[in-house]
Design an enzyme around this catalytic site. Sequence first.
Site, mmCIF file in Angstrom:
data_model
loop_
_atom_site.group_PDB
_atom_site.id
_atom_site.type_symbol
_atom_site.label_atom_id
_atom_site.label_comp_id
_atom_site.label_asym_id
_atom_site.label_seq_id
_atom_site.Cartn_x
_atom_site.Cartn_y
_atom_site.Cartn_z
ATOM 1 N N TYR A 10 -2.862 -1.586 9.813
ATOM 2 C CA TYR A 10 -2.865 -2.036 8.416
ATOM 3 C C TYR A 10 -1.528 -1.717 7.742
ATOM 4 O O TYR A 10 -0.897 -2.585 7.128
ATOM 5 C CB TYR A 10 -4.015 -1.346 7.681
ATOM 6 C CG TYR A 10 -4.048 -1.593 6.191
ATOM 7 C CD1 TYR A 10 -4.589 -2.757 5.669
ATOM 8 C CD2 TYR A 10 -3.565 -0.631 5.297
ATOM 9 C CE1 TYR A 10 -4.637 -2.983 4.297
ATOM 10 C CE2 TYR A 10 -3.607 -0.840 3.937
ATOM 11 C CZ TYR A 10 -4.140 -2.015 3.436
ATOM 12 O OH TYR A 10 -4.166 -2.224 2.074
ATOM 13 N N SER A 34 0.841 -1.197 0.000
ATOM 14 C CA SER A 34 0.000 0.000 0.000
ATOM 15 C C SER A 34 0.873 1.242 0.000
ATOM 16 O O SER A 34 1.973 1.244 0.571
ATOM 17 C CB SER A 34 -0.889 0.007 1.251
ATOM 18 O OG SER A 34 -1.544 1.256 1.397
#
Length: 250
Positions: free
Chosen positions: A155, A142
């Site tokens: 995350y 990400s």
Amino acid sequence: MSIALVTGGSRGLGRDMALKLAQSGHDVLLTYVSNTKAAEDVVAEIMAMGQRAHALRLDVAKAESFPAFFETVRAALHSQFGAERFDYLINNAGVGLNKPFQETTLEEFDTMLNVHLRSAFFLTQGALELLNNGGGVVNISSGLTRFSFPGYDAYATMKGGVEVLTRYMAQALGSRGIRVNVLAPGAIETDFNGGVVRDTPQMNSAIAEHTALGRVGLPEDIGGVVAFLCSDAARWITGVRIEASGGMLL
């Protein structure tokens, strides 16, 4: 014939990865957790292109299920593709969490750990017996490993681990000619994390204003990069992080 295994290939980014891989001439094995119809729809789209495809159920949070899963992979390779091995593994399946650092629970942290980091480690490890020499692994990370947004602490921490793991995998598997790279998408309009980027106009506009190419990403912006990394054109690329964010927060 080349075969790619895409986890979480029934929707969102994984769906576009599966379709782009098929458009590039790969046969595709894809996994899904619960939405059988969505997975079957992707399989049908791929088969309409003239490529072979098959869907298997897998919950990547449950690493203890991986040995049994790879027995189903072995059987599917034989029955659906007439093959003994596959060529590319795309560790894409994931779930989101938007929770302040101060409020994140141990259970939520462990879910992020199991789904994103533990799965990439042990699913790849379990795949090695069936993965062809000269093939490749693409781990999905990400843009949040480079820039920070409140609430993505757990995350992004796991995705940072995936990026480090990618370099170690590339070193460990290089003797087999297996390339390992990591792709880090920026903000994308999907149903991920409740569709927050797609369905919140204020957030969507704010992200677009801080993105060099002037918009939020679409699933169609990501799958082609995976297809490239799973091609001979990328044969000399390994251990590399590629960010596909449109120039977000440069």
